[in-house]
Design a protein around this motif. Structure first.
Motif, short mmCIF file in Angstrom:
data_model
loop_
_atom_site.label_atom_id
_atom_site.label_comp_id
_atom_site.label_asym_id
_atom_site.label_seq_id
_atom_site.Cartn_x
_atom_site.Cartn_y
_atom_site.Cartn_z
N ASN A 26 0.82 -1.19 0.00
CA ASN A 26 0.00 0.00 0.00
C ASN A 26 0.86 1.25 0.00
N ASN A 27 0.26 2.36 -0.46
CA ASN A 27 0.94 3.63 -0.44
C ASN A 27 0.76 4.30 0.91
N ILE A 28 1.74 5.09 1.27
CA ILE A 28 1.64 5.92 2.46
C ILE A 28 1.27 7.31 2.00
N ALA A 29 0.23 7.88 2.63
CA ALA A 29 -0.19 9.22 2.24
C ALA A 29 0.94 10.20 2.48
N LYS A 30 0.86 11.33 1.80
CA LYS A 30 1.91 12.34 1.87
C LYS A 30 2.15 12.74 3.32
N THR A 31 3.36 12.52 3.79
CA THR A 31 3.71 12.74 5.19
C THR A 31 5.01 13.52 5.28
N THR A 32 5.01 14.57 6.05
CA THR A 32 6.22 15.34 6.30
C THR A 32 6.91 14.78 7.53
N PHE A 84 -6.38 11.05 -10.85
CA PHE A 84 -7.24 11.38 -9.71
C PHE A 84 -7.01 10.40 -8.56
N ILE A 85 -6.86 9.13 -8.89
CA ILE A 85 -6.59 8.14 -7.85
C ILE A 85 -5.21 8.38 -7.23
N ALA A 86 -4.23 8.74 -8.08
CA ALA A 86 -2.89 9.05 -7.55
C ALA A 86 -2.91 10.27 -6.64
N MET A 87 -3.70 11.28 -7.00
CA MET A 87 -3.82 12.45 -6.14
C MET A 87 -4.49 12.11 -4.82
N TYR A 88 -5.45 11.21 -4.87
CA TYR A 88 -6.13 10.79 -3.64
C TYR A 88 -5.14 10.11 -2.68
N PHE A 125 -1.43 -11.13 -11.98
CA PHE A 125 -1.81 -12.00 -10.86
C PHE A 125 -0.75 -13.02 -10.50
N PHE A 126 0.11 -13.38 -11.45
CA PHE A 126 1.07 -14.45 -11.18
C PHE A 126 2.52 -13.99 -11.16
N LYS A 127 2.83 -12.81 -11.68
CA LYS A 127 4.22 -12.37 -11.76
C LYS A 127 4.50 -11.10 -10.98
N THR A 128 3.48 -10.39 -10.54
CA THR A 128 3.69 -9.18 -9.75
C THR A 128 3.10 -9.37 -8.36
N LYS A 129 3.43 -8.47 -7.48
CA LYS A 129 2.87 -8.47 -6.13
C LYS A 129 2.06 -7.21 -5.89
N MET A 130 1.48 -6.68 -6.95
CA MET A 130 0.68 -5.47 -6.83
C MET A 130 -0.70 -5.79 -6.27
N TYR A 131 -1.22 -4.86 -5.50
CA TYR A 131 -2.60 -4.96 -5.03
C TYR A 131 -3.02 -3.56 -4.59
N GLY A 132 -4.29 -3.41 -4.31
CA GLY A 132 -4.81 -2.11 -3.94
C GLY A 132 -5.37 -1.37 -5.15
N LEU A 133 -6.23 -0.40 -4.88
CA LEU A 133 -6.92 0.32 -5.94
C LEU A 133 -5.96 1.06 -6.85
N PHE A 134 -5.01 1.80 -6.27
CA PHE A 134 -4.13 2.62 -7.09
C PHE A 134 -3.24 1.79 -7.99
N GLN A 135 -2.58 0.78 -7.43
CA GLN A 135 -1.68 -0.04 -8.24
C GLN A 135 -2.43 -0.81 -9.31
N THR A 136 -3.62 -1.32 -8.98
CA THR A 136 -4.40 -2.07 -9.97
C THR A 136 -4.85 -1.16 -11.10
N THR A 137 -5.36 0.02 -10.75
CA THR A 137 -5.81 0.96 -11.78
C THR A 137 -4.65 1.44 -12.62
N PHE A 138 -3.54 1.73 -11.99
CA PHE A 138 -2.36 2.20 -12.72
C PHE A 138 -1.88 1.14 -13.71
N TYR A 139 -1.82 -0.11 -13.27
CA TYR A 139 -1.33 -1.18 -14.12
C TYR A 139 -2.25 -1.42 -15.30
#
Length: 459
Positions: A2-8, A249-253, A408-422
């Motif tokens: 998962n992504n970590i939201a923008k954090t200072t 938009f998903i990346a901005m979220y 599904f078999f060669k990557t370890k991506m999951y979550g809305l952003f990574q799935t949509t991006f891919y």
């Protein structure tokens, strides 16, 4: 992951000493310098522990050379688990003459992550002369086990760039774009400039698209040429921009670094409206007037003949679905390496072999579409134009289906952003591949049809 939201996590004020440290001269060593610090409150502590626990790492570039570093380290004890953060970055930079040829990053000084801990982030830079030639500075990044056989020299290019993909709507623009991209690798364009160059070339070749499309549409008896011109100019840009907008938009979220700035989106929209559209219109007008006259190789009946009954496997839909299997089979193995270079951080370097596979794909596509058209014409079905295009285009359908398997078999991506991006950008990749194959298939089939009907004698 998962992504970590923008954090200072820290901040600093640039006084004179820090400013001099950041703006350093070539080959000048920098001693251990503190560039910022922070106190770990509960929120920052959770963010760092999450990143360390999930083995987060980061990537940076120095003179286009990538370097990677790990955020922290996990220590498993019998009764509890400790999480450490690397706070010191040591850059060892090798140079040959006035060119940077080698970069290494060492993470040091691990600090235990605990609440209210005061952390200082430091770095140092050490320069050393190197015998590595500038054109060979990327050799160490090339994984010799990535390909089972090193069937091409990995020294064809001295740089690799982290870029997005560009697509073209006709093989004349696409061929010119491919050649310019090839030359841009040889000239070592700065990272990120390749995308700008691709957009510029795409816009510059819009008159070619308009000319070829307008001439073909006029020769086929089309009347709504303005609608055709708008569709030709806007189809690919609208599809690309719509997909990129959804992903953006998903990346901005998620506050991801992949988010495209609003100004960039406005600039691309202005290019489409004020450059691509007018140039396509000019090309379409010239194409209609200069090359739009019908030049059929034999007499064509004004009234179409009824199409007789035929077997199910001679139907255009079946031919279209079967037409892409062989072209996809010719690039199936290469797709794995290309996908891995896209999504698994492997550097692809056998461009000579990829060019050979590309040529094989074009030859197989033309041959298959000609055979499909021959079967269709033997069944007295004259609807070969769209069938030939879509039969070749269906190659991209199988490529997109393969992308599901790879995800599904060669990557370890999951979550809305990574799935949509891919899947969003793989759809654009398949779209560009399909348009290219479809156009090549149609052009080759058109030459074949003209050749066989030119031999028809009319009494």
């Amino acid at each position: 992951m998962n992504n970590i939201a923008k954090t200072t996590y820290c901040g600093t004020r640039l006084d004179e000493e820090k400013l001099k440290a950041f703006i350093y001269a070539f080959s000048d060593n920098i001693a251990k310098t503190t560039y910022c610090g922070t106190r770990l409150d509960e929120e920052k502590l959770k963010a760092f522990i999450y990143a360390v626990k999930n083995h987060y790492w980061y990537q940076m570039y120095i003179d286009d050379l990538p370097i990677w570093g790990i955020v922290g380290e996990v220590e498993e004890l019998s009764d509890h688990t400790n999480y450490y953060l690397w706070t010191h970055k040591k850059f060892d930079i090798g140079y040959n003459g006035d060119r940077i040829v080698d970069v290494n990053l060492t993470s040091e000084n691990k600090i235990l992550l605990e609440n209210n801990a005061q952390i200082k982030f430091t770095y140092e830079v050490n320069w050393r002369p190197s015998n590595i030639k500038f054109e060979h500075r990327f050799d160490k990044y090339l994984d010799p086990t990535f390909f089972q056989h090193r069937y091409a020299s990995h020294r064809m290019f001295d740089n690799r760039h982290n870029t997005s993909h560009s697509f073209s709507k006709l093989p004349l623009p696409s061929t010119l774009l491919l050649r310019l991209l090839y030359c841009s690798f040889l000239s070592s364009l700065r990272r990120g400039s390749l995308l700008s160059t691709a957009i510029f070339v795409y816009a510059l070749t819009s008159p070619v698209n308009g000319y070829a499309g307008g001439a073909l549409y006029s020769r086929l008896g089309g009347r709504a040429w303005i609608r055709h011109c708008l569709l030709s100019a806007c189809l690919v840009p609208v599809l690309v921009c719509a997909t990129a907008l959804v992903v953006n938009f998903i990346a901005m979220y998620y506050h991801a670094s992949r988010a495209i700035p609003f100004g960039t989106m406005v600039a691309v929209a202005c290019i489409c409206l004020f450059i691509i559209l007018p140039l396509t219109l000019v090309g379409a007008v010239l194409g209609r007037n200069l090359s739009g006259q019908q030049d059929n190789p034999c007499r064509v009946n004004a009234v179409p003949r009824p199409i007789p009954e035929k077997k199910w496997f001679m139907e255009p839909l079946v031919i279209i679905l079967l037409g892409g299997i062989l072209p996809f089979g010719s690039i199936f193995i290469e797709m794995y390496f290309i996908f891995t270079s896209f999504w698994a951080y492997k550097i692809y370097y056998v461009y000579g072999f990829m060019l050979l596979v590309f040529l094989i794909l074009m030859i197989v596509t033309v041959c298959v579409t000609i055979v499909c058209t021959y079967f269709l014409l033997n069944a007295e079905d004259y609807r070969w134009q769209w069938t030939s295009f879509l039969a070749a285009y269906s190659t991209s359908f199988y490529v997109y289906m393969y992308s599901f398997y790879y995800f599904f078999f060669k990557t370890k991506m999951y979550g809305l952003f990574q799935t949509t991006f891919y899947f969003g950008y793989m759809a654009l990749f398949s779209l560009g591949l399909g348009i290219m194959c479809g156009t090549v298939g149609y052009v080759g089939t058109s030459l074949f049809v003209r050749k066989i009907y030119a031999t028809v004698k009319i009494d």
